[in-house]
Design a protein around this motif. Structure first.
Motif, PDB file in Angstrom:
ATOM      1  N   TRP A 231      -6.165  15.539   1.436  1.00 54.38           N
ATOM      2  CA  TRP A 231      -5.769  16.347   0.293  1.00 54.38           C
ATOM      3  C   TRP A 231      -6.870  17.310  -0.126  1.00 54.38           C
ATOM      4  O   TRP A 231      -8.051  17.000  -0.037  1.00 54.38           O
ATOM      5  CB  TRP A 231      -5.438  15.468  -0.916  1.00 54.38           C
TER       6      TRP A 231
ATOM      7  N   GLN B 119       0.805   7.654 -10.935  1.00 53.97           N
ATOM      8  CA  GLN B 119       1.297   8.543  -9.889  1.00 53.97           C
ATOM      9  C   GLN B 119       0.260   8.707  -8.790  1.00 53.97           C
ATOM     10  O   GLN B 119       0.592   8.695  -7.591  1.00 53.97           O
ATOM     11  CB  GLN B 119       1.651   9.906 -10.475  1.00 53.97           C
ATOM     12  N   MET B 120      -1.010   8.842  -9.166  1.00 52.51           N
ATOM     13  CA  MET B 120      -2.075   8.953  -8.171  1.00 52.51           C
ATOM     14  C   MET B 120      -2.179   7.663  -7.355  1.00 52.51           C
ATOM     15  O   MET B 120      -2.358   7.711  -6.124  1.00 52.51           O
ATOM     16  CB  MET B 120      -3.403   9.257  -8.850  1.00 52.51           C
TER      17      MET B 120
ATOM     18  N   ASN C 106       0.598   7.701  -4.836  1.00 52.44           N
ATOM     19  CA  ASN C 106       0.339   8.698  -3.794  1.00 52.44           C
ATOM     20  C   ASN C 106      -0.689   8.188  -2.784  1.00 52.44           C
ATOM     21  O   ASN C 106      -0.544   8.398  -1.575  1.00 52.44           O
ATOM     22  CB  ASN C 106      -0.164   9.998  -4.423  1.00 52.44           C
TER      23      ASN C 106
ATOM     24  N   GLN D   1       0.893   5.349  -0.614  1.00 51.36           N
ATOM     25  CA  GLN D   1       1.846   5.911   0.340  1.00 51.36           C
ATOM     26  C   GLN D   1       1.128   6.673   1.448  1.00 51.36           C
ATOM     27  O   GLN D   1       1.503   6.581   2.627  1.00 51.36           O
ATOM     28  CB  GLN D   1       2.824   6.830  -0.385  1.00 51.36           C
ATOM     29  N   SER D   2       0.085   7.396   1.100  1.00 53.02           N
ATOM     30  CA  SER D   2      -0.657   8.158   2.094  1.00 53.02           C
ATOM     31  C   SER D   2      -1.376   7.245   3.089  1.00 53.02           C
ATOM     32  O   SER D   2      -1.579   7.606   4.247  1.00 53.02           O
ATOM     33  CB  SER D   2      -1.675   9.067   1.398  1.00 53.02           C
TER      34      SER D   2
END
Length: 219
Positions: free
Chosen positions: A72, A122-123, A126, A129-130
């Motif tokens: 990212w 949310q982070m 993320n 999932q990443s």
């Protein structure tokens, strides 16, 4: 017989750790955000100490953070702080005792409440999932714990003289080992190689012989 059995168990653990190590995403060091890496690690080290987190939590969070910074690009520096905190939070949830897992309200204090609870959650999602939910990754601490348990024996020499007690020297070896471990966080090195080097360096510091010569390719 008991010593032989312990060595066999240690070999099995080492094989499992090396197998899990292969699951760590390859680090290329190409992110434009790497200039902030050292600052973030130092910041997380201070936070980890303030929260009384165990030694391996910081190292696991850095593994997560390195992977995310490769994948990212953030437009704001503050988002990197949120990323780092969430990596520490995930690592603590995974490998820390329940009473030491920090609350979001506590983590918010380290960023002056500039992020809301939803931002943290949310982070966190993320990141997991990443990582394809592969969160159980070995760190240098896992390898070093294994090596420290067999770091010294009564046949070792200190400045040319045979030692009389293993416990005294284990304390010194552990002290230097963890010092080098913290220094090693600043540079990304393959975990197994890093810990073999640490094992040798700690014995050099207290002038122990022989130096550890572990077979890196042992299977």
């Amino acid at each position: 017989m008991e010593q032989i059995k312990n060595y066999e168990i240690a070999d099995e653990i080492l094989l499992v750790l090396r197998s899990k190590e292969l699951e760590i995403p390859k680090f290329h060091g190409t992110s434009s955000q790497l200039c902030y890496r050292r600052l973030l690690i130092d910041w997380l080290a201070v936070i980890s100490e303030k929260l009384f987190l165990s030694h391996g939590i910081l190292h696991l969070s850095v593994v997560y953070m390195d992977t995310m910074m490769e994948k990212w690009e953030f437009s704001k520096r503050s988002q990197l702080n949120l990323l780092a905190l969430c990596c520490l939070w995930i690592a603590a949830k995974l490998d820390e005792t329940d009473n030491r897992i920090p609350l979001i309200s506590t983590l918010k204090c380290f960023v002056a409440n500039s992020f809301e609870q939803d931002d943290f959650m949310q982070m966190e999602l993320n990141i997991m999932q990443s990582l394809d939910w592969r969160l159980l990754l070995p760190t240098s601490v896992h390898f070093l714990d294994l090596y420290l348990s067999n770091s010294i024996c009564l046949d070792d020499l200190h400045v040319g003289y045979k030692i009389t007690s293993t416990e005294k020297y284990k304390v010194y070896i552990q002290k230097y080992a963890f010092y080098f471990l913290e220094v090693s966080l600043q540079e990304f090195i393959k975990k197994t190689n890093k810990d073999l080097n640490l094992s040798k360096q700690k014995r050099i510091c207290i002038r122990m012989n022989p130096l550890m010569d572990l077979d890196q390719d042992k299977s």
